[in-house]
Design a protein around this motif. Structure first.
Motif, PDB file in Angstrom:
ATOM      1  N   MET A 115       0.918  -1.233  -0.021  1.00 19.44           N
ATOM      2  CA  MET A 115       0.110  -0.061   0.076  1.00 19.44           C
ATOM      3  C   MET A 115       0.814   1.293   0.040  1.00 19.44           C
ATOM      4  O   MET A 115       0.382   2.204  -0.638  1.00 19.44           O
ATOM      5  CB  MET A 115      -0.940   0.004   1.229  1.00 19.44           C
ATOM      6  N   LEU A 116       1.952   1.053   0.640  1.00 20.77           N
ATOM      7  CA  LEU A 116       2.894   2.238   0.552  1.00 20.77           C
ATOM      8  C   LEU A 116       3.409   2.926  -0.768  1.00 20.77           C
ATOM      9  O   LEU A 116       3.329   4.080  -0.813  1.00 20.77           O
ATOM     10  CB  LEU A 116       3.874   2.068   1.608  1.00 20.77           C
ATOM     11  N   PRO A 117       3.721   2.035  -1.527  1.00 21.28           N
ATOM     12  CA  PRO A 117       4.139   2.515  -2.997  1.00 21.28           C
ATOM     13  C   PRO A 117       2.991   3.343  -3.544  1.00 21.28           C
ATOM     14  O   PRO A 117       3.261   4.167  -4.308  1.00 21.28           O
ATOM     15  CB  PRO A 117       4.538   1.383  -3.735  1.00 21.28           C
TER      16      PRO A 117
ATOM     17  N   ALA B  75       8.071   7.299  -9.810  1.00 26.21           N
ATOM     18  CA  ALA B  75       8.220   5.959 -10.516  1.00 26.21           C
ATOM     19  C   ALA B  75       9.787   5.360 -10.314  1.00 26.21           C
ATOM     20  O   ALA B  75       9.985   4.213 -10.297  1.00 26.21           O
ATOM     21  CB  ALA B  75       7.734   6.005 -11.610  1.00 26.21           C
ATOM     22  N   CYS B  76      10.547   6.375 -10.716  1.00 27.60           N
ATOM     23  CA  CYS B  76      12.222   5.811 -10.690  1.00 27.60           C
ATOM     24  C   CYS B  76      12.470   5.517  -9.391  1.00 27.60           C
ATOM     25  O   CYS B  76      13.156   4.487  -9.148  1.00 27.60           O
ATOM     26  CB  CYS B  76      13.030   7.092 -11.370  1.00 27.60           C
ATOM     27  N   ARG B  77      11.965   6.224  -8.296  1.00 29.44           N
ATOM     28  CA  ARG B  77      12.461   5.917  -7.103  1.00 29.44           C
ATOM     29  C   ARG B  77      11.851   4.660  -6.623  1.00 29.44           C
ATOM     30  O   ARG B  77      12.405   3.804  -5.892  1.00 29.44           O
ATOM     31  CB  ARG B  77      12.146   6.872  -6.000  1.00 29.44           C
TER      32      ARG B  77
ATOM     33  N   ALA C 108      14.076   1.560  -5.412  1.00 24.78           N
ATOM     34  CA  ALA C 108      13.715   0.711  -4.149  1.00 24.78           C
ATOM     35  C   ALA C 108      13.571  -0.734  -4.596  1.00 24.78           C
ATOM     36  O   ALA C 108      13.869  -1.701  -3.700  1.00 24.78           O
ATOM     37  CB  ALA C 108      12.695   1.491  -3.541  1.00 24.78           C
ATOM     38  N   GLN C 109      12.873  -1.256  -5.554  1.00 25.89           N
ATOM     39  CA  GLN C 109      12.381  -2.514  -5.799  1.00 25.89           C
ATOM     40  C   GLN C 109      13.754  -3.377  -6.045  1.00 25.89           C
ATOM     41  O   GLN C 109      13.837  -4.277  -5.780  1.00 25.89           O
ATOM     42  CB  GLN C 109      11.647  -2.726  -6.959  1.00 25.89           C
ATOM     43  N   MET C 110      14.594  -2.564  -6.943  1.00 26.32           N
ATOM     44  CA  MET C 110      15.832  -3.382  -7.416  1.00 26.32           C
ATOM     45  C   MET C 110      16.766  -3.339  -6.379  1.00 26.32           C
ATOM     46  O   MET C 110      17.517  -4.299  -6.342  1.00 26.32           O
ATOM     47  CB  MET C 110      16.423  -2.386  -8.712  1.00 26.32           C
TER      48      MET C 110
ATOM     49  N   CYS D 289      10.404   1.586   0.125  1.00 25.78           N
ATOM     50  CA  CYS D 289      10.330   3.002  -0.776  1.00 25.78           C
ATOM     51  C   CYS D 289       9.973   4.067   0.579  1.00 25.78           C
ATOM     52  O   CYS D 289       9.355   3.782   1.517  1.00 25.78           O
ATOM     53  CB  CYS D 289       9.331   3.114  -1.744  1.00 25.78           C
ATOM     54  N   GLU D 290      10.128   5.402   0.089  1.00 25.98           N
ATOM     55  CA  GLU D 290       9.893   6.342   0.978  1.00 25.98           C
ATOM     56  C   GLU D 290       8.303   6.596   0.916  1.00 25.98           C
ATOM     57  O   GLU D 290       7.665   6.267  -0.113  1.00 25.98           O
ATOM     58  CB  GLU D 290      10.534   7.714   0.668  1.00 25.98           C
ATOM     59  N   GLY D 291       7.536   6.830   2.060  1.00 24.60           N
ATOM     60  CA  GLY D 291       6.160   7.021   2.036  1.00 24.60           C
ATOM     61  C   GLY D 291       5.774   8.105   1.231  1.00 24.60           C
ATOM     62  O   GLY D 291       4.912   7.907   0.307  1.00 24.60           O
ATOM     63  N   VAL D 292       6.175   9.142   1.297  1.00 25.32           N
ATOM     64  CA  VAL D 292       5.921  10.526   0.706  1.00 25.32           C
ATOM     65  C   VAL D 292       6.903  11.068  -0.199  1.00 25.32           C
ATOM     66  O   VAL D 292       7.984  11.381   0.564  1.00 25.32           O
ATOM     67  CB  VAL D 292       5.260  11.575   1.281  1.00 25.32           C
ATOM     68  N   ASN D 293       7.128  10.912  -1.507  1.00 24.09           N
ATOM     69  CA  ASN D 293       8.285  11.569  -2.141  1.00 24.09           C
ATOM     70  C   ASN D 293       8.433  12.995  -1.800  1.00 24.09           C
ATOM     71  O   ASN D 293       7.377  13.828  -1.570  1.00 24.09           O
ATOM     72  CB  ASN D 293       7.834  11.480  -3.675  1.00 24.09           C
TER      73      ASN D 293
END
Length: 125
Positions: A1-3, A45-47, A51-53, A58-62
């Motif tokens: 849900m976070l992404p 999307a890039c971040r 993060a997936q790679m 991932c950060e909660g809020v960009n």
């Protein structure tokens, strides 16, 4: 849900800005508004991909969304007049430069990891 949080928040902020804009910013500068929202979405999307790679959270809020939150709040609270366009231009320039900086940093870090020379015309020995 976070992404999903950052893309949904970006979408909501853009819709709110368009709905409450006294200057009707989308009619004044449609290309700039779409460029801004596309650049911020590309950064999100890039971040998420990085993060997936790297198997990290991932950060909660960009980070690019915090200034946008302030801009949308300012547009909602006070009549900004022409300052709304200035804020859009400034935010677009900032988001673009930060996205380019992020991309260059990722490429440099990957090149260091794989021991590759980049951004140079010198031949490797």
């Amino acid at each position: 849900m976070l992404p999903l949080l950052s893309p949904v928040l970006l979408f909501l902020l853009c819709v709110v800005w368009l709905k409450v804009s006294p200057m009707d910013i989308l009619e004044q500068q449609p290309r700039l508004f779409y460029f801004m929202s596309g650049t911020v979405f590309a950064n999100i999307a890039c971040r998420l991909i990085i993060a997936q790679m790297s198997n990290t959270r991932c950060e909660g809020v960009n980070a690019l969304l915090w200034p946008l939150i302030l801009i949308v709040a300012a547009v909602c609270v006070a009549p900004l007049g022409q300052w709304e366009l200035v804020l859009l231009i400034g935010y677009t320039v900032m988001a673009t430069l930060l996205h380019i900086h992020f991309g260059v940093c990722v490429v440099v870090q990957m090149a260091d990891h794989f021991n590759i020379n980049i951004f140079t015309l010198k031949k490797q020995d």
